[in-house]
Design a protein around this motif. Structure first.
Motif, short mmCIF file in Angstrom:
data_model
loop_
_atom_site.label_atom_id
_atom_site.label_comp_id
_atom_site.label_asym_id
_atom_site.label_seq_id
_atom_site.Cartn_x
_atom_site.Cartn_y
_atom_site.Cartn_z
N GLN A 257 26.50 -31.89 9.47
CA GLN A 257 27.74 -31.26 9.25
C GLN A 257 27.74 -29.83 9.82
N LEU A 258 26.51 -29.24 10.32
CA LEU A 258 26.55 -27.91 10.45
C LEU A 258 27.58 -27.44 11.59
N GLY A 259 27.47 -28.00 12.78
CA GLY A 259 28.31 -27.62 13.80
C GLY A 259 29.86 -27.86 13.48
N CYS A 260 30.32 -28.84 12.65
CA CYS A 260 31.45 -29.08 11.90
C CYS A 260 32.19 -27.71 11.22
N TYR A 261 31.11 -27.25 10.49
CA TYR A 261 31.54 -26.27 9.49
C TYR A 261 31.59 -24.81 10.28
N VAL A 262 30.65 -24.70 11.19
CA VAL A 262 30.62 -23.26 11.98
C VAL A 262 31.90 -23.33 12.72
N VAL A 263 32.29 -24.22 13.62
CA VAL A 263 33.32 -24.20 14.32
C VAL A 263 34.54 -24.08 13.71
N SER A 264 34.69 -24.88 12.33
CA SER A 264 35.85 -24.88 11.70
C SER A 264 36.04 -23.24 11.06
N ASP A 265 35.07 -22.85 10.56
CA ASP A 265 35.12 -21.33 10.08
C ASP A 265 35.30 -20.58 10.98
N TYR A 266 34.92 -20.40 12.25
CA TYR A 266 35.09 -19.59 13.39
C TYR A 266 36.54 -19.63 13.56
N LEU A 267 37.13 -20.85 13.82
CA LEU A 267 38.58 -21.02 14.16
C LEU A 267 39.68 -20.28 12.97
N ARG A 268 38.92 -20.57 11.62
CA ARG A 268 39.74 -19.95 10.61
C ARG A 268 40.00 -18.42 10.66
N ALA A 269 38.35 -18.00 10.91
CA ALA A 269 38.21 -16.45 10.73
C ALA A 269 39.05 -15.76 11.83
N ARG A 270 39.04 -16.22 13.08
CA ARG A 270 39.68 -15.46 14.04
C ARG A 270 41.00 -15.49 14.03
N ARG A 271 41.56 -16.44 13.28
CA ARG A 271 43.09 -16.25 13.27
C ARG A 271 43.53 -14.99 12.29
N GLY A 272 42.62 -14.54 11.35
CA GLY A 272 42.75 -13.45 10.48
C GLY A 272 44.13 -13.96 9.61
N ARG A 273 44.37 -13.04 8.94
CA ARG A 273 45.73 -13.41 8.01
C ARG A 273 46.53 -12.24 7.78
#
Length: 275
Positions: A257-273
């Motif tokens: 699951q490592l690739g899924c988690y890292v890619v998902s977190d990158y997409l979340r983090a780059r959006r900012g809030r």
């Protein structure tokens, strides 16, 4: 390299779409983004940093100036952050020998290649730096990462990796600062006056030097998230402490699951809030 990266990315997205409910991170993140100077009332699910001064001030105005101050839910305010258009991302990957001995070397490479391909094809405005760390740390290109072979050299020098990550973020100061760390062991090496120093169990000096880099990244406003592979008790204590200290998050994905988690977190983090 494009074919390798594309294949790895498709696999990560396939895992992401099939991810079952409940497989989430263990920590909520502090929001990354430019602080606007404003604050707003806290609402359920907010990840923005707490505005301590305004929170306590609201409690004092509500209940008076007696000590201790009694806090209620309606007193809490969070800092507003402004979304940024681009991200500066440092992906720090563990190259220690345990990664190959425990079967984590291939998935680690695939994850880094997937993220690199995603940035190149969908977010070219972002700046991604892959940093490999063993006894010492060094930036790696896609080609260098694909070609690198494990060495029977001991040492997990996260301190050096975070120092290089901070250098990369400062070069792109107008972008959302994101640091992702993939590791299966607690820090056992750091850069001293005479070069890399390794010791097991970890020296106090190694932990202190690593935490110093964590603190500097936190002050800079970087989102620092850790992906812990395996169940090493020392690593668990360390990453939990880092997450609490930095307001970051800890993930415990399986190797698959490592690739899924890292890619998902990158997409979340780059959006900012933005509040």
């Amino acid at each position: 390299m494009r074919r390798l990266g594309g294949t790895a990315l498709r696999a990560a997205f396939a895992d992401l779409s099939a991810r079952r409910p409940g497989q989430h991170d263990l920590r909520d993140a502090g929001a990354a983004g430019e602080v606007t100077g404003a604050s707003r009332p806290w609402t359920y699910g907010d990840g923005q940093p707490l505005d301590v001064v305004r929170t306590v001030s609201r409690a004092v105005l509500r209940s008076g100036s007696g000590v201790p101050v009694s806090l209620e839910v309606e007193d809490f305010e969070v800092v507003e952050t402004e979304r940024r258009a681009s991200a500066a991302v440092a992906l720090c990957v563990d190259l220690s020998y345990s990664m190959i001995s425990e079967g984590r070397w291939g998935p680690m490479k695939q994850t880094a290649l997937a993220l690199s391909h995603l940035v190149a094809t969908r977010f070219p405005q972002d700046a991604l730096q892959i940093i490999g760390f063993g006894l010492s740390a060094a930036p790696l290109s896609q080609v260098e990462l694909a070609a690198i072979e494990p060495e029977a050299q001991q040492g997990t020098n996260l301190q050096h990796a975070l120092k290089l990550a901070a250098r990369h973020l400062r070069k792109h100061s107008g972008s959302e600062p994101v640091v992702l760390v993939v590791t299966d062991g607690e820090p056992t090496a750091h850069i001293g006056p005479d070069g890399p120093t390794f010791w097991w169990p970890p020296l106090r000096e190694t932990i202190q030097a690593t935490v110093l880099e964590v603190d500097q990244l936190t002050r800079y406003g970087a989102s620092l998230n850790l992906f812990m592979l395996g169940e090493d008790p020392g690593l668990r204590r360390f990453v939990d402490a880092v997450a609490r200290r930095s307001g970051g998050r800890v993930f415990t994905p399986s190797t698959e699951q490592l690739g899924c988690y890292v890619v998902s977190d990158y997409l979340r983090a780059r959006r900012g809030r933005r509040g």
